[in-house]
Design a protein around this motif. Structure first.
Motif, short mmCIF file in Angstrom:
data_model
loop_
_atom_site.label_atom_id
_atom_site.label_comp_id
_atom_site.label_asym_id
_atom_site.label_seq_id
_atom_site.Cartn_x
_atom_site.Cartn_y
_atom_site.Cartn_z
N LEU A 198 -25.97 -7.68 -14.08
CA LEU A 198 -26.53 -6.50 -13.43
C LEU A 198 -26.68 -6.70 -11.92
O LEU A 198 -26.71 -5.74 -11.16
CB LEU A 198 -27.91 -6.17 -14.04
N GLN A 199 -26.77 -7.94 -11.50
CA GLN A 199 -26.90 -8.22 -10.08
C GLN A 199 -25.56 -8.41 -9.40
O GLN A 199 -25.49 -8.64 -8.19
CB GLN A 199 -27.76 -9.49 -9.88
N GLY A 200 -24.49 -8.31 -10.19
CA GLY A 200 -23.16 -8.50 -9.63
C GLY A 200 -22.50 -7.19 -9.23
O GLY A 200 -23.15 -6.16 -9.03
N LYS A 201 -21.20 -7.22 -9.12
CA LYS A 201 -20.41 -6.06 -8.72
C LYS A 201 -19.41 -5.74 -9.82
O LYS A 201 -18.97 -6.61 -10.56
CB LYS A 201 -19.65 -6.34 -7.41
N SER A 202 -19.05 -4.48 -9.90
CA SER A 202 -18.01 -4.09 -10.84
C SER A 202 -16.68 -4.69 -10.42
O SER A 202 -16.46 -5.02 -9.24
CB SER A 202 -17.89 -2.56 -10.88
N ALA A 203 -15.80 -4.86 -11.40
CA ALA A 203 -14.48 -5.42 -11.12
C ALA A 203 -13.77 -4.57 -10.07
O ALA A 203 -13.77 -3.33 -10.16
CB ALA A 203 -13.65 -5.47 -12.40
N PRO A 204 -13.18 -5.19 -9.06
CA PRO A 204 -12.51 -4.40 -8.01
C PRO A 204 -11.28 -3.68 -8.56
O PRO A 204 -10.65 -4.13 -9.52
CB PRO A 204 -12.11 -5.47 -6.98
N LEU A 205 -10.97 -2.55 -7.96
CA LEU A 205 -9.80 -1.78 -8.36
C LEU A 205 -8.63 -2.14 -7.45
O LEU A 205 -8.79 -2.20 -6.22
CB LEU A 205 -10.08 -0.28 -8.26
N HIS A 206 -7.48 -2.39 -8.04
CA HIS A 206 -6.29 -2.68 -7.26
C HIS A 206 -5.25 -1.61 -7.60
O HIS A 206 -4.36 -1.82 -8.43
CB HIS A 206 -5.76 -4.08 -7.58
N ARG A 207 -5.40 -0.47 -6.95
CA ARG A 207 -4.48 0.63 -7.21
C ARG A 207 -3.08 0.31 -6.68
O ARG A 207 -2.94 -0.20 -5.57
CB ARG A 207 -4.99 1.91 -6.53
N LEU A 208 -2.08 0.57 -7.49
CA LEU A 208 -0.71 0.36 -7.05
C LEU A 208 -0.39 1.32 -5.91
O LEU A 208 -0.71 2.51 -5.98
CB LEU A 208 0.26 0.57 -8.22
N ALA A 209 0.26 0.83 -4.89
CA ALA A 209 0.47 1.60 -3.66
C ALA A 209 1.65 2.55 -3.79
O ALA A 209 2.70 2.21 -4.35
CB ALA A 209 0.70 0.66 -2.49
N LEU A 210 1.48 3.77 -3.27
CA LEU A 210 2.57 4.71 -3.09
C LEU A 210 3.21 4.47 -1.72
O LEU A 210 2.66 3.72 -0.88
CB LEU A 210 2.06 6.15 -3.19
N LEU A 211 4.35 5.11 -1.47
CA LEU A 211 5.00 4.95 -0.17
C LEU A 211 4.11 5.43 0.96
O LEU A 211 4.08 4.85 2.05
CB LEU A 211 6.32 5.73 -0.17
N THR A 212 3.37 6.52 0.72
CA THR A 212 2.48 7.02 1.78
C THR A 212 1.44 5.97 2.15
O THR A 212 1.07 5.85 3.32
CB THR A 212 1.79 8.31 1.31
N ASP A 213 0.97 5.20 1.16
CA ASP A 213 0.00 4.14 1.45
C ASP A 213 0.63 3.07 2.32
O ASP A 213 0.01 2.56 3.27
CB ASP A 213 -0.51 3.52 0.15
N LEU A 214 1.87 2.72 2.02
CA LEU A 214 2.55 1.69 2.80
C LEU A 214 2.81 2.16 4.22
O LEU A 214 2.66 1.39 5.18
CB LEU A 214 3.87 1.31 2.12
N ARG A 215 3.18 3.41 4.39
CA ARG A 215 3.43 3.94 5.73
C ARG A 215 2.14 4.02 6.55
O ARG A 215 2.18 3.98 7.78
CB ARG A 215 4.08 5.32 5.66
N ASP A 216 1.00 4.15 5.87
CA ASP A 216 -0.28 4.19 6.60
C ASP A 216 -0.59 2.88 7.29
O ASP A 216 -1.41 2.83 8.21
CB ASP A 216 -1.42 4.53 5.63
N ALA A 217 0.06 1.80 6.84
CA ALA A 217 -0.17 0.50 7.49
C ALA A 217 0.54 0.41 8.83
O ALA A 217 0.25 -0.47 9.64
CB ALA A 217 0.30 -0.63 6.57
N GLY A 218 1.47 1.33 9.08
CA GLY A 218 2.19 1.33 10.35
C GLY A 218 1.65 2.38 11.30
O GLY A 218 0.46 2.71 11.29
N ALA A 219 2.54 2.91 12.10
CA ALA A 219 2.15 3.92 13.09
C ALA A 219 1.82 5.23 12.40
O ALA A 219 2.58 5.69 11.53
CB ALA A 219 3.27 4.13 14.10
N PRO A 220 0.71 5.87 12.74
CA PRO A 220 0.36 7.16 12.12
C PRO A 220 1.25 8.27 12.65
O PRO A 220 1.84 8.15 13.74
CB PRO A 220 -1.10 7.37 12.55
N PRO A 221 1.38 9.38 11.92
CA PRO A 221 2.22 10.49 12.39
C PRO A 221 1.66 11.14 13.64
O PRO A 221 2.41 11.61 14.49
CB PRO A 221 2.22 11.45 11.20
N ARG A 222 0.36 11.21 13.73
CA ARG A 222 -0.30 11.71 14.94
C ARG A 222 -1.68 11.06 15.01
O ARG A 222 -2.19 10.53 14.03
CB ARG A 222 -0.40 13.24 14.93
#
Length: 847
Positions: free
Chosen positions: A133-157
């Motif tokens: 009860l004093q801990g944390k829930s298991a972290p979520l590791h959502r599989l990345a979409l292409l939009t997620d990968l592109r967010d790591a680079g230059a933004p569109p605006r």
């Protein structure tokens, strides 16, 4: 010669193999598309808003398995964060014995019987759970979409990510495509959702694109013209292997989950009409096209070499996450056990046997949790009132078309399609036509006025011409009012004329025998086939609020977002018809001349009950009618006092008149974000005679459906209850659950920021983003604490266990809901009042 023939034969065989391979590929692709789209649950439009289980497409799996899948693909949880469970523990709501019972319930059947060794092991696990009860829930590791990968680079605006840009662009296009007369200019939709998207995006001059607009137009022109072809080509181009395609398509749809839900609604409605609808596939193609476009234009190093291969491991990742979340599900079970503990103790008490006098009134209310408080108060005010619970559409699968209007609105649960049309009648056909004309004319003027206000050329002239006058109207609307807002149905009609029109079923006159057969089915399901009281009250329910896009969701959580007024009036009208009663008597249901059915509406905002068509009550029953008015008034006052603290009005609880006035003002206040709490904190569904629960204060948290198994030897009523109301209550319960545990994905956020989309499709939170579905935070949280506790529905049915098993065996959806843990099913044994819980291997005594 022979060599040539052999070569030709070989070429023919090779071509045949290629064709088979192509056909097999198409078949597999269609299977993947179907599987991904079937996982999307529908959402209903605002004016027909109903509660929906947003996990409906996943009920073929257990809730724990679905949680692992959804966490991997969408990054969502199906339980509260660990610190919420810790708060339950700190406040004493969750205790050690509840943890122990949850752990024992999770043990295999062979280990569930206590022994010294097993008991020691369970106690050790309890201690470990307390530490967790004093801990944390298991972290979520959502599989990345292409939009997620592109967010790591230059933004569109500046200030906007690629994910936000894609969602906004797709969402704006969908809003224009599906618009229902809100916009002055309509989009050309003949090319379909996907086709029109290609056309509109190519003409969009405001979209930033790294290679320039000409390159984007060329890429769009090169995209396959059909949605299915686009999906197949995009998956090939992205390198998604066969094993990962279904997961990838599901995740892509969830990235635009609000509009996916709307497209699923279009498909659902088409299915009710016996048709098909492919807009959800079109939406999938649009969102996948963006993935392909971003992949093709990605700078070197943006997309990891192993990215596509990771999708083939989606199933394994989901199983691993489900296992990691086991502690959270044990804690979820424990808080549910804590809630049920006093409820089981109360329901397991044998009903008190006593000779009750014949009731003066039988009052049938909707099973809605908000009816429980008023029913309990009414029974306490007068023992001469016998209350019953029944589905609030009163068994009438109808659509309602007010006279003089083109509208046809459903008045039944969204699971069903209307099979009859109800309109209005006046004292005479001639009067009805006159009133219809007045209403039609008034509605036409209202439409012209709305068009004038919305016209682009009128935007400034309207303010110049009407500013001061319209300002007075705004001030008037801001002031508290006593009367509820006028109904649009009464537009252009004097008060007496509006009252003269009543909804009715035309078949009462043309086919009384057929109506009587339907009436017998309804009365049998209601458990009311004999010993009728002089007055039988049929009380639908509705809410009262102003300036509230989600108002229909407060009217009813199931029946097309409408109040139960029309259904109650139609049923009362047909049950009072002498010709219908004559045919009912021939069917074995005798309603005496001294019995009258009286329609009513329970206003759940103010807990006032409005009686309809009282002019039709026989003179001999006038004293009984006046007595009933007094009982309803007293019961409403008691119910309002009970609810006052939850609305922040505890100081007014002892002041009956002041409290009622305050609640009326609350319902008419166009700045009020919480006119009432709706079905918040719902937790149980009790299917039993009222005697089983009448002694309990259920705190407005239980749906109540009357049922007497002795009157149902063929299990027709039980089957109906378990396949309709039980499913509907699951939808309500799961919508509140999902909106609470993940409001970002399954709720509609802050209602102060809402903007209505497309006339009535739904809302944006702000001026864009995805279509928001589900409940706003103000329906779940009072600003300091949650008002809804996310518990899975506990269903208690008083019937022999074998009867319940028989219904489960015949209906897969019931088996899925119970077996997958989407609700908890309990049997109240009619013989000894013991309460049994249905587990994976059968029935066992409930803890």
């Amino acid at each position: 010669m022979n060599a040539t023939l052999a070569t030709n034969a070989a070429e023919t065989d090779a071509k045949a193999d290629i064709c088979k391979s192509i056909d097999l590929g198409r078949s597999r692709l269609n299977e993947h598309i179907a599987a991904a789209t079937q996982c999307v649950a529908p959402t209903w439009p605002l004016d027909e808003f109903i509660a929906v289980n947003p996990y409906w497409g996943w009920v073929g799996q257990s809730m724990e398995q679905a949680a692992g899948r959804l966490g991997t693909l969408a990054g969502t949880r199906l339980t509260m964060p660990r610190d919420w469970f810790a708060q339950q523990w700190a406040h004493g709501l969750l205790q050690r014995r509840h943890l122990e019972q949850a752990l024992r319930a999770a043990l295999p059947a062979s280990q569930s019987r206590p022994s010294s060794a097993s008991d020691a092991a369970v106690q050790a696990q309890v201690q470990a759970l307390v530490a967790e009860l004093q801990g944390k829930s298991a972290p979520l590791h959502r599989l990345a979409l292409l939009t997620d990968l592109r967010d790591a680079g230059a933004p569109p605006r500046w200030g906007q990510s690629w994910s936000e840009l894609v969602t906004h662009q797709v969402s704006q296009h969908c809003a224009a495509f599906f618009d229902r007369c809100q916009a002055s200019w309509q989009m050309d939709t003949r090319a379909g959702l996907y086709g029109s998207w290609r056309e509109q995006l190519a003409a969009d001059h405001g979209l930033p694109w790294p290679e320039g607009r000409a390159a984007l137009k060329a890429r769009l022109a090169a995209l396959p013209p059909s949605p299915q072809a686009l999906i197949g080509a995009a998956l090939d181009a992205l390198g998604i292997a066969e094993a990962g395609r279904q997961a990838y398509l599901s995740a892509t749809l969830m990235a635009i989950g609000g509009w996916a839900a709307w497209c699923a609604y279009e498909r659902w409605q088409a299915g009710l009409r016996g048709q098909s609808d492919d807009t959800l596939t079109d939406l999938l193609a649009i969102r996948l096209a963006w993935e392909w476009l971003l992949h093709a234009s990605a700078p070197p190093g943006t997309v990891p070499a192993v990215w596509a291969a990771r999708w083939s491991g989606a199933d394994e990742a989901a199983r691993a996450l489900a296992q990691a979340q086991r502690t959270d599900w044990l804690l979820q079970s424990a808080v549910e056990i804590a809630y049920r503990e006093p409820l089981i103790a109360g329901l397991s008490q044998p009903p008190t046997a006593c000779d009750e006098p014949a009731p003066a009134v039988q009052a049938v209310f909707c099973i809605d949790v908000r009816s429980e408080r008023l029913r309990r108060a009414l029974e306490q005010i007068s023992p001469q009132v016998q209350t019953r619970g029944f589905a609030g559409f009163f068994g009438l699968p109808m659509a309602y078309s007010p006279l003089g209007s083109a509208l046809s609105r459903p008045q039944l649960p969204g699971l069903l399609a209307p099979s009859c049309e109800v309109t209005e009648a006046g004292e005479s056909a001639a009067l009805g036509q006159v009133l219809a004309g007045k209403r039609r004319q008034a509605l036409q003027w209202r439409q012209r006025w709305a068009e004038f206000r919305a016209a682009p050329a009128s935007s400034f002239s309207f303010v110049e011409s009407m500013g001061l006058l319209y300002g007075a109207k705004l001030v008037a609307d801001s002031l508290p009012r006593r009367a509820p807002p006028a109904r649009w149905e009464d537009t252009g009609l004097p008060t007496q004329a509006a009252a003269a029109l009543r909804p009715c079923l035309a078949q009462v006159a043309s086919d009384p025998a057929g109506v009587a057969a339907q009436a017998k089915t309804i009365l049998t399901a209601m458990g009311l086939v004999s010993d009728f009281a002089p007055l039988v009250l049929l009380a639908g329910h509705g809410s009262q609020s102003a300036n509230n896009p989600h108002a229909a969701g407060l009217d009813c959580g199931a029946c097309g977002g409408q109040s139960g007024e029309v259904n109650a009036r139609v049923l009362a009208d047909l049950l009072n018809a002498p010709a219908v009663r004559e045919h009912l008597a021939a069917l074995g249901v005798v309603i005496g001349q001294g019995t009258h059915f009286l329609p009513a509406l329970h206003n759940t905002t103010t807990d006032e009950v409005v009686l309809y068509d009282v002019q039709a009550v026989p003179a001999a029953l006038e004293p009984a009618l006046q007595q009933l008015r007094g009982w309803l008034e007293a019961a409403g006052e008691r119910t309002r006092a009970e609810r006052a603290a939850g609305l922040g009005l505890a100081a007014l609880a002892p002041q009956g008149a002041a409290l009622r006035q305050s609640l009326r003002k609350r319902g008419n206040d166009w700045a009020q974000v919480r006119p009432e709490w709706g079905l918040a904190n719902n937790a149980a569904f009790i299917v039993a005679p009222r005697a089983r629960s009448r002694h309990l204060d259920l705190d407005g948290r239980s749906f109540l459906h009357d049922y007497d198994h002795r009157l149902d030897p063929e299990l027709k009523v039980l089957t109906l209850i378990m396949t309709a109301p039980m499913v509907v209550t699951n939808w309500i319960n799961m919508q509140y659950h999902a909106s609470t545990v993940d409001n970002w994905r399954y709720g509609s956020g802050n209602k102060v920021l809402h903007n209505v989309v497309g006339g009535r499709l739904g809302v944006f939170e702000g001026n864009g983003g995805d279509l928001r579905i589900g409940l706003p935070m103000q329906s779940l949280h009072d600003g300091q604490a949650l008002r809804h506790t996310p518990l899975r529905l506990s269903v208690f049915i008083e019937a022999p266990p074998q009867a319940i098993d028989s219904v489960m065996a015949a209906h897969e959806i019931v088996r899925q809901l119970v077996g997958g843990g989407w609700l908890q099913l309990f049997c109240i044994d009619p013989q000894d009042s013991a309460i049994l819980q249905r587990g994976q291997t059968g029935w066992a005594h409930a803890a």
